[in-house]
Design a protein around this motif. Structure first.
Motif, PDB file in Angstrom:
ATOM      1  N   LEU A  52       0.809  -1.219   0.000  1.00 57.41           N
ATOM      2  CA  LEU A  52       0.000   0.000   0.000  1.00 57.41           C
ATOM      3  C   LEU A  52       0.844   1.272   0.000  1.00 57.41           C
ATOM      4  CD1 LEU A  52      -2.918  -0.968   2.412  1.00 57.41           C
ATOM      5  CD2 LEU A  52      -3.086  -0.432  -0.024  1.00 57.41           C
ATOM      6  N   ASP A  53       2.081   1.187   0.444  1.00 54.36           N
ATOM      7  CA  ASP A  53       2.920   2.384   0.430  1.00 54.36           C
ATOM      8  C   ASP A  53       3.314   2.786  -0.982  1.00 54.36           C
ATOM      9  OD1 ASP A  53       4.428   0.035   0.253  1.00 54.36           O
ATOM     10  OD2 ASP A  53       6.228   0.960   1.117  1.00 54.36           O
ATOM     11  N   VAL A  54       3.337   1.828  -1.918  1.00 53.12           N
ATOM     12  CA  VAL A  54       3.710   2.137  -3.307  1.00 53.12           C
ATOM     13  C   VAL A  54       2.524   2.001  -4.267  1.00 53.12           C
ATOM     14  CG1 VAL A  54       6.148   1.605  -3.040  1.00 53.12           C
ATOM     15  CG2 VAL A  54       4.555  -0.237  -3.626  1.00 53.12           C
ATOM     16  N   LYS A  55       1.494   1.272  -3.855  1.00 52.33           N
ATOM     17  CA  LYS A  55       0.281   1.130  -4.664  1.00 52.33           C
ATOM     18  C   LYS A  55      -0.915   1.426  -3.763  1.00 52.33           C
ATOM     19  CE  LYS A  55       2.358  -2.573  -7.462  1.00 52.33           C
ATOM     20  NZ  LYS A  55       2.889  -1.715  -8.517  1.00 52.33           N
ATOM     21  N   PRO A  56      -1.345   2.686  -3.708  1.00 56.74           N
ATOM     22  CA  PRO A  56      -2.411   3.078  -2.774  1.00 56.74           C
ATOM     23  C   PRO A  56      -3.741   2.435  -3.137  1.00 56.74           C
ATOM     24  CG  PRO A  56      -1.869   4.885  -4.252  1.00 56.74           C
ATOM     25  CD  PRO A  56      -0.838   3.830  -4.493  1.00 56.74           C
ATOM     26  N   MET A  57      -4.697   2.531  -2.224  1.00 56.11           N
ATOM     27  CA  MET A  57      -5.958   1.814  -2.362  1.00 56.11           C
ATOM     28  C   MET A  57      -6.689   2.148  -3.659  1.00 56.11           C
ATOM     29  SD  MET A  57      -7.835  -0.490  -0.995  1.00 56.11           S
ATOM     30  CE  MET A  57      -7.382  -0.567   0.743  1.00 56.11           C
ATOM     31  N   GLU A  58      -6.682   3.426  -4.046  1.00 55.74           N
ATOM     32  CA  GLU A  58      -7.408   3.786  -5.261  1.00 55.74           C
ATOM     33  C   GLU A  58      -6.821   3.099  -6.499  1.00 55.74           C
ATOM     34  OE1 GLU A  58      -4.685   7.315  -4.168  1.00 55.74           O
ATOM     35  OE2 GLU A  58      -6.056   5.917  -3.153  1.00 55.74           O
ATOM     36  N   ARG A  59      -5.534   2.762  -6.458  1.00 55.30           N
ATOM     37  CA  ARG A  59      -4.958   2.057  -7.592  1.00 55.30           C
ATOM     38  C   ARG A  59      -5.466   0.615  -7.646  1.00 55.30           C
ATOM     39  NH1 ARG A  59       1.452   2.184  -9.043  1.00 55.30           N
ATOM     40  NH2 ARG A  59       1.163   4.288  -8.154  1.00 55.30           N
ATOM     41  N   TRP A  60      -5.641  -0.012  -6.482  1.00 54.52           N
ATOM     42  CA  TRP A  60      -6.190  -1.370  -6.461  1.00 54.52           C
ATOM     43  C   TRP A  60      -7.614  -1.379  -7.005  1.00 54.52           C
ATOM     44  CZ3 TRP A  60      -2.818  -5.073  -6.052  1.00 54.52           C
ATOM     45  CH2 TRP A  60      -1.626  -4.838  -5.363  1.00 54.52           C
ATOM     46  N   ASP A  61      -8.394  -0.369  -6.637  1.00 56.03           N
ATOM     47  CA  ASP A  61      -9.744  -0.270  -7.192  1.00 56.03           C
ATOM     48  C   ASP A  61      -9.692  -0.172  -8.717  1.00 56.03           C
ATOM     49  OD1 ASP A  61     -10.739  -0.297  -4.612  1.00 56.03           O
ATOM     50  OD2 ASP A  61     -11.109   1.867  -4.536  1.00 56.03           O
ATOM     51  N   ARG A  62      -8.785   0.659  -9.207  1.00 57.42           N
ATOM     52  CA  ARG A  62      -8.669   0.851 -10.655  1.00 57.42           C
ATOM     53  C   ARG A  62      -8.223  -0.436 -11.350  1.00 57.42           C
ATOM     54  NH1 ARG A  62     -10.585   1.840 -15.138  1.00 57.42           N
ATOM     55  NH2 ARG A  62      -9.203   2.619 -16.760  1.00 57.42           N
ATOM     56  N   PHE A  63      -7.384  -1.243 -10.704  1.00 59.85           N
ATOM     57  CA  PHE A  63      -6.988  -2.517 -11.288  1.00 59.85           C
ATOM     58  C   PHE A  63      -8.211  -3.379 -11.591  1.00 59.85           C
ATOM     59  CE2 PHE A  63      -2.693  -2.383  -8.832  1.00 59.85           C
ATOM     60  CZ  PHE A  63      -2.121  -1.599  -9.824  1.00 59.85           C
ATOM     61  N   PHE A  64      -9.137  -3.440 -10.641  1.00 58.68           N
ATOM     62  CA  PHE A  64     -10.356  -4.212 -10.876  1.00 58.68           C
ATOM     63  C   PHE A  64     -11.103  -3.688 -12.099  1.00 58.68           C
ATOM     64  CE2 PHE A  64      -9.958  -5.657  -6.429  1.00 58.68           C
ATOM     65  CZ  PHE A  64     -10.368  -6.972  -6.549  1.00 58.68           C
ATOM     66  N   HIS A  65     -11.185  -2.362 -12.206  1.00 59.39           N
ATOM     67  CA  HIS A  65     -11.923  -1.769 -13.329  1.00 59.39           C
ATOM     68  C   HIS A  65     -11.253  -2.081 -14.666  1.00 59.39           C
ATOM     69  CE1 HIS A  65     -14.170  -0.005 -10.215  1.00 59.39           C
ATOM     70  NE2 HIS A  65     -13.497   1.116 -10.068  1.00 59.39           N
TER      71      HIS A  65
END
Length: 348
Positions: A252-265
Motif C-alpha cells: 500500500l505504500d507504493v500502490k495506494p488503495m485507489e490504484r487497487w480499485d482501478r486494477f479491478f476496473h
C-alpha cells in the motif's frame, strides 16, 4: 488455440497479423478485434507478441457462426476480417467458473464447481524439469485450482533466478517496464493451458511484494499497461481466475488503495469473459472491502477457518480461504503443518 475455421465451444480463436512496424509496439500501438454473432458484438484488445506478430484472442461462449473485424489507427492492423464456426464443447470441458446462488460456484454449462486449491507461486519460473514434475504431481492429485504468480518471487525457499525474465532487465538487474519478454509470456500461457487440460483453474496472482526486480515500484501508468497487456493475452483461456495480489496490503505504500480499485476496473473493461476476480491480504486486519461490487468472491488468508461462516455473512459472497497455512516441515509456522492437522483444520 485455433486459427482454423472451426473450434469447440470455450476454445480459443486467435487471429495473427504480421507487420514490421518498428519502434516499441508494446508502448506505441493499439488495436482491437470485434467479434460478432448476429447483432451481438464483443470487442477485445489485441497485443504484440514480438517478432512483428500482432494477435487478438477470443473465447466464444456460444455455438454457431462468428465473424471478426480488426480496428486500429495503424493501417496495417486495421480492417482485417475472419470468420469461424463454433461447435459443441469437447468432452469434459465445462467453460469458465461463475458465482452461483450467491455463495457457491458453477461452470458455465451449469456443472457445480467445488474449489479445492493449492499454491505454487513461482512454479513457471523454475527449471523445466521441475515444472514437469509439478504437472505430473498435479495429474495424480485432487486439486482443481492453483494460485500462481506472473512474476517470480524473492522469498525464503524461492530465491533462484527465474527461467525467463518476465520483462527485459536493465544493467542493474531490474525489469524494464517498457519491454516485455515475449518468450516468458508465451511460456506462462502455455502452462495455463496445460493446467486447463487437467481441469485445474489457474488463479493468476498479478502483483506481489516479494520483489528484487522493482516491479512493485512501477508507475501507475506502467502498472495499468502491464495489466491490460496481461488480460489481452490470457483472458481467452477458460480456466483463468484473476487474483489482484498476494498480500496486497504489504504494497500500500507504493500502490495506494485507489490504484487497487482501478486494477479491478481495468480487468472488467478488458475481459469479455468476466473471469472471477478477487484480492488477497496478508494482515487479517487489512482485508480489502470485498463488498465492493467488482469483487466476485472473498479470497482470504487466515488460519482460523471457523470464521468462514461469519465472513460469508459479512461480505455476502463466496469465501475461499486461499491460505490457511502450508503443509510442510520448515521452521516458519506458516509452513510446518502436518497433513493430519491440515485435514483437521479444514474439515472439523
Amino acid at each position: 488455440m485455433s486459427t482454423e475455421t472451426t473450434l469447440p465451444l470455450w476454445g480459443i480463436f486467435e487471429h495473427e497479423i504480421k507487420a514490421d512496424l518498428g519502434g516499441n509496439p508494446y508502448m506505441e500501438i493499439e488495436f482491437q478485434g470485434t467479434f460478432s454473432q448476429g447483432n451481438r458484438e464483443i470487442t477485445v484488445s489485441g497485443f504484440y507478441d514480438g517478432d512483428g506478430s500482432f494477435k487478438v484472442r477470443f473465447m466464444p461462449d456460444n455455438t454457431g457462426e462468428w465473424r471478426l473485424r480488426t480496428s486500429s489507427d495503424t493501417p496495417e492492423l486495421d480492417g482485417q476480417t475472419a470468420s469461424f464456426t463454433v461447435t459443441a464443447a469437447q468432452e469434459g470441458v465445462h467453460g469458465p467458473v461463475r458465482v452461483s446462488n450467491r455463495f457457491h460456484f458453477r461452470y458455465a454449462d451449469g456443472t457445480p464447481y467445488y474449489p479445492f486449491g493449492t499454491t505454487c507461486y513461482a512454479w513457471t519460473h523454475q527449471p523445466l524439469d521441475m515444472q514437469e514434475q509439478t504437472l505430473e504431481t498435479l495429474r495424480n492429485a485432487p486439486f482443481n485450482k492453483m494460485r500462481m504468480c506472473v512474476f517470480p518471487k524473492a522469498y525464503p525457499y524461492n530465491e533462484n533466478e527465474a527461467l525467463y525474465d518476465v520483462y527485459e532487465t536493465k544493467a542493474d538487474g531490474k525489469y524494464d517496464p517498457d519491454k516485455p519478454n515475449y518468450e516468458a509470456f508465451r511460456h506462462f500461457e502455455n502452462q495455463i493451458a496445460k493446467l486447463g487440460e487437467m481441469g485445474i483453474e489457474a488463479d493468476i496472482i498479478i502483483f506481489h511484494p516479494y520483489d528484487r526486480w522493482d516491479h512493485c515500484m512501477w508507475t501507475e501508468e506502467q502498472d495499468y499497461r502491464y495489466l491490460k497487456y496481461l488480460v489481452a493475452r490470457i483472458a481467452a483461456y477458460q480456466n483463468v481466475w484473476w487474483s489482484l495480489a498476494n498480500e496486497y496490503d504489504f504494497m500500500l505504500d507504493v500502490k495506494p488503495m485507489e490504484r487497487w480499485d482501478r486494477f479491478f476496473h481495468i480487468i472488467e473493461e478488458n475481459d469479455p469473459v468476466r473471469h472471477l476476480k478477487s484480492i488477497h491480504q496478508g494482515n487479517p486486519a487489512m482485508c480489502y472491502d470485498h463488498r465492493k461490487p467488482w469483487v466476485d468472491h472473498v479470497s482470504i488468508q487466515h488460519s482460523d477457518v471457523t470464521q468462514t461462516a461469519s465472513w460469508r455473512q459479512d461480505y455476502g459472497k463466496p469465501v475461499v480461504n486461499d491460505e490457511l497455512m502450508y503443509e510442510g516441515n520448515i521452521v516458519q509456522n506458516w509452513g510446518n503443518i502436518s497433513a493430519q492437522q491440515m485435514v483437521h483444520r479444514f474439515w472439523m
